[in-house]
Design an enzyme around this catalytic site. Structure first.
Site, PDB file in Angstrom:
ATOM      1  N   GLU A 174       0.843  -1.199   0.000  1.00 42.80           N
ATOM      2  CA  GLU A 174       0.000   0.000   0.000  1.00 42.80           C
ATOM      3  C   GLU A 174       0.879   1.249   0.000  1.00 42.80           C
ATOM      4  O   GLU A 174       2.030   1.212   0.453  1.00 42.80           O
ATOM      5  CB  GLU A 174      -0.894  -0.020   1.264  1.00 42.80           C
ATOM      6  CG  GLU A 174      -1.821   1.179   1.371  1.00 42.80           C
ATOM      7  CD  GLU A 174      -2.913   1.007   2.437  1.00 42.80           C
ATOM      8  OE1 GLU A 174      -2.840   0.057   3.231  1.00 42.80           O
ATOM      9  OE2 GLU A 174      -3.828   1.849   2.452  1.00 42.80           O
TER      10      GLU A 174
ATOM     11  N   ASN B  15     -12.461  -1.455  -0.913  1.00 41.79           N
ATOM     12  CA  ASN B  15     -11.747  -2.008   0.238  1.00 41.79           C
ATOM     13  C   ASN B  15     -12.388  -1.507   1.524  1.00 41.79           C
ATOM     14  O   ASN B  15     -12.677  -0.307   1.651  1.00 41.79           O
ATOM     15  CB  ASN B  15     -10.276  -1.558   0.227  1.00 41.79           C
ATOM     16  CG  ASN B  15      -9.572  -1.853   1.552  1.00 41.79           C
ATOM     17  OD1 ASN B  15      -9.248  -3.013   1.845  1.00 41.79           O
ATOM     18  ND2 ASN B  15      -9.345  -0.821   2.366  1.00 41.79           N
ATOM     19  N   GLU B  16     -12.624  -2.372   2.446  1.00 40.08           N
ATOM     20  CA  GLU B  16     -13.168  -1.996   3.760  1.00 40.08           C
ATOM     21  C   GLU B  16     -14.260  -0.936   3.607  1.00 40.08           C
ATOM     22  O   GLU B  16     -14.220   0.112   4.266  1.00 40.08           O
ATOM     23  CB  GLU B  16     -12.049  -1.554   4.721  1.00 40.08           C
ATOM     24  CG  GLU B  16     -11.096  -2.680   5.041  1.00 40.08           C
ATOM     25  CD  GLU B  16     -10.196  -2.452   6.264  1.00 40.08           C
ATOM     26  OE1 GLU B  16     -10.184  -1.354   6.821  1.00 40.08           O
ATOM     27  OE2 GLU B  16      -9.518  -3.427   6.664  1.00 40.08           O
TER      28      GLU B  16
ATOM     29  N   TYR C 103      -6.820  -8.888  11.695  1.00 34.23           N
ATOM     30  CA  TYR C 103      -5.493  -8.600  12.239  1.00 34.23           C
ATOM     31  C   TYR C 103      -5.354  -9.210  13.629  1.00 34.23           C
ATOM     32  O   TYR C 103      -6.314  -9.229  14.412  1.00 34.23           O
ATOM     33  CB  TYR C 103      -5.262  -7.088  12.316  1.00 34.23           C
ATOM     34  CG  TYR C 103      -4.960  -6.491  10.961  1.00 34.23           C
ATOM     35  CD1 TYR C 103      -3.684  -6.595  10.409  1.00 34.23           C
ATOM     36  CD2 TYR C 103      -5.940  -5.840  10.217  1.00 34.23           C
ATOM     37  CE1 TYR C 103      -3.396  -6.059   9.156  1.00 34.23           C
ATOM     38  CE2 TYR C 103      -5.653  -5.303   8.964  1.00 34.23           C
ATOM     39  CZ  TYR C 103      -4.378  -5.417   8.446  1.00 34.23           C
ATOM     40  OH  TYR C 103      -4.082  -4.891   7.207  1.00 34.23           O
TER      41      TYR C 103
ATOM     42  N   GLU D 209      -6.045  -9.216   3.884  1.00 37.84           N
ATOM     43  CA  GLU D 209      -5.258  -8.502   4.904  1.00 37.84           C
ATOM     44  C   GLU D 209      -5.256  -9.343   6.165  1.00 37.84           C
ATOM     45  O   GLU D 209      -6.329  -9.613   6.735  1.00 37.84           O
ATOM     46  CB  GLU D 209      -5.834  -7.109   5.200  1.00 37.84           C
ATOM     47  CG  GLU D 209      -5.612  -6.131   4.064  1.00 37.84           C
ATOM     48  CD  GLU D 209      -6.031  -4.703   4.391  1.00 37.84           C
ATOM     49  OE1 GLU D 209      -5.942  -4.302   5.568  1.00 37.84           O
ATOM     50  OE2 GLU D 209      -6.437  -3.999   3.451  1.00 37.84           O
TER      51      GLU D 209
ATOM     52  N   GLN E 210       2.056  -5.962   5.766  1.00 35.76           N
ATOM     53  CA  GLN E 210       2.250  -5.704   4.360  1.00 35.76           C
ATOM     54  C   GLN E 210       3.670  -6.091   3.980  1.00 35.76           C
ATOM     55  O   GLN E 210       4.496  -6.294   4.867  1.00 35.76           O
ATOM     56  CB  GLN E 210       2.000  -4.238   4.073  1.00 35.76           C
ATOM     57  CG  GLN E 210       0.584  -3.778   4.418  1.00 35.76           C
ATOM     58  CD  GLN E 210       0.266  -2.369   3.882  1.00 35.76           C
ATOM     59  OE1 GLN E 210       1.033  -1.764   3.153  1.00 35.76           O
ATOM     60  NE2 GLN E 210      -0.900  -1.841   4.278  1.00 35.76           N
TER      61      GLN E 210
HETATM   62  O1  AHR Z   1      -2.991  -2.518   6.352  1.00 36.84           O
HETATM   63  C1  AHR Z   1      -3.279  -1.277   6.933  1.00 36.84           C
HETATM   64  C2  AHR Z   1      -4.750  -0.892   6.802  1.00 36.84           C
HETATM   65  O2  AHR Z   1      -5.529  -1.807   7.523  1.00 36.84           O
HETATM   66  C3  AHR Z   1      -5.339  -0.948   5.430  1.00 36.84           C
HETATM   67  O3  AHR Z   1      -5.117   0.207   4.707  1.00 36.84           O
HETATM   68  C4  AHR Z   1      -6.798  -1.104   5.697  1.00 36.84           C
HETATM   69  O4  AHR Z   1      -7.477  -1.791   4.675  1.00 36.84           O
HETATM   70  C5  AHR Z   1      -6.832  -1.838   7.023  1.00 36.84           C
HETATM   71  O5  AHR Z   1      -7.686  -1.233   7.927  1.00 36.84           O
END
Ligand code: AHR
Length: 498
Positions: free
Chosen positions: A25, A172-173, A244, A301, A350
């Protein structure tokens, strides 16, 4: 002695190489400095891409790369990133660190990076703040062969031939940074936007990915599928999922990447194991609409998210990476393999310098993180066939609420005709004696590699080889049985000749 049962005669599905995908990103030092330094940099590069990083990524066989975001994607206007560099717009990256984005890395540069890596392309389009026309023209610009305004523009910008888009994310999101939408509203937008993501070349399908849920938001999955479902064959090839791993589960106080204790170790790994439940429960909803599993779950992600390294820009999400991250990677990659009937892609967040990165850079220096080493042990699964396996585990941990199984495993029959076993031992104190039994299959020989060390062991620019894999020779073979001992805090790969 824990038994590891493997039945090479029972195949459970194809392991897409994309399960070991990556995400890049415009965030912090991921693209700029981490990958792209420009043609005039003193750092050795090819067409602006730093050679050391490209070589390290090729070594782990990066199968697919997602770009340009993340949250950045729903604010990205692709036309800002084409044409002569000196004329490209400069702007503030409002999401990430408030730094100047000069758009010197755009569509042509991303495609050049994927060419150098030899990987598939995953472009994430802008639904949050972009138009249908903008998205449709980007696809035309990248993939149309004949005469058209956008194909002509691409050619005028120096690229005669179209590129391939292997995967295209429609937003995205969108439940959050991508527009704060409700699932029904996003579902309707998905129907509309994806209509104009045209497959100009019938032989090169663009796989369309809908924005899926945040962690355990099952309502989102249900409603998006309900809204989009009757929309015709091929309308959706994948649906994303973001999850995450936070040691504390608290976004305001995530904890340090380096300075943690044994309790935090187990809490983190407990948190990462939630991925299993997420795959099962989102998968069960997807099964209701898509029992043939044509729509892939794209976990585009995932990874650890800690407090940023002290003294760094909070908007850059730069964190160090220890053996804890190596275990997180190993546990998740085993889970993805085991669910390869539904999970068709996963992209760790990432690739360089951001969150659970496989590579860290500082100026001209580069280090491979423990996570890189895990990917290097697991690459043999890419394109393999998952075979049936299970392992006996013990509960380990320090707090009743955060007990976890000590071992995880997955086994595939590789393209090389060998069986590849990957195994993690999450116990901080106890080795695991293991007897692997290969049903009706005599074993000729075994070659093995190991990644192990102290829980906080990590690589720095001063000591880049603190954590690395080594040959593992303490393996004995007898008939269809293989015995070995997995040390505490370790990740192993066994290559089994049958
Ligand atoms: O990976 C960092 C961020 O986490 C990304 O931009 C977003 O999609 C997520 O919230």
């Amino acid at each position: 002695m824990a038994k590891l049962y493997v039945n090479p005669n029972v195949k459970k599905g194809h392991i897409n190489p994309e399960l070991q995908g990556h995400f890049s990103e415009h965030l912090g030092r991921c693209i700029y400095e981490g990958i792209f330094v420009g043609e005039n940099s003193d750092i050795p590069n090819v067409n602006g891409m730093r050679t050391d990083v490209v070589e390290a990524l090729k070594e782990i066989q990066v199968p697919v790369l997602r770009w340009p975001g993340g949250c950045f994607a729903d604010e990205y206007h692709w036309m800002d990133g084409i044409g002569p560099k000196e004329k490209r717009k400069k702007m503030i990256n409002t999401h990430w660190g408030g730094v100047v984005e000069d758009n010197s890395f755009g569509t042509h540069e991303f495609m050049e990076l994927c060419r150098q890596l030899g990987c598939k392309t995953y472009i994430n389009g802008n639904v949050g703040s972009g138009t249908v026309q903008e998205m449709s023209e980007w696809v035309e610009y990248m993939t149309f062969q004949g005469v058209s305004p956008m194909a002509d523009l691409r050619k005028a910008n120096g690229h005669e031939e179209p590129w391939n888009i292997d995967y295209f994310g429609v937003g995205n999101e969108n439940w959050g940074c991508g527009g704060n939408m409700r699932p029904e509203y996003y579902g309707d937008l998905y129907r509309r936007y994806q209509t104009y993501v045209r497959n100009y070349d019938s032989k090169k399908q663009i796989n369309k990915i809908a924005c899926g849920a945040n962690a355990d938001d099952y309502h989102w999955t249900e409603k998006v599928l309900e809204t989009t479902f009757d929309h015709g064959n091929g309308y959706m090839n994948g649906m994303s999922l973001h999850y995450y791993t936070l040691p504390t589960g608290d976004w305001n106080k995530k904890g340090s990447a380096l300075d943690f204790d044994e309790k935090s170790w187990y809490r983190t790994l407990k948190a990462t194991l939630k991925m299993k439940e997420l795959i099962q429960r989102h998968g069960a909803i997807m099964d209701q609409y898509d029992p043939e599993k044509k729509i892939g779950m794209m976990i585009d992600e995932w990874g650890t998210w800690y407090d940023v390294e002290p003294g760094t820009n909070p908007g850059f999400l730069y964190q160090q990476n220890t053996m804890r991250d190596a275990l997180v990677a190993g546990i998740n990659l085993n889970l993805f393999n085991k669910n390869c009937d539904r999970v068709k892609m996963a992209n760790i967040a990432q690739v360089v310098n951001v969150l659970q990165a496989v590579i860290l850079t500082e100026g001209e220096k580069m280090v491979k993180t423990p996570t890189w080493h895990t990917f290097n042990l697991y690459k043999y699964h890419q394109d393999g066939e998952l075979v049936e396996s299970s392992v006996e585990t013990r509960e380990v941990g320090l707090e009743e609420k955060y007990m976890i199984p000590d071992l995880t495993e997955s086994v595939s029959l590789g393209k090389d005709g060998r069986l590849h076993v990957t195994l993690t031992n999450a116990s901080l104190t106890d080795k695991a004696d293991i007897e692997a039994i290969f049903a009706e299959t005599p074993v000729k020989s075994v070659k093995a590699e190991i990644l192990t060390g102290d829980m906080k062991a990590h690589n720095t620019f001063e000591a880049p080889e603190q954590v690395h894999t080594g040959e593992f020779t303490a393996v004995s073979v007898s008939g269809n049985k293989v015995t070995f001992t997995a040390p505490a805090c370790s990740v192993l790969h066994l290559e089994v000749e049958i």
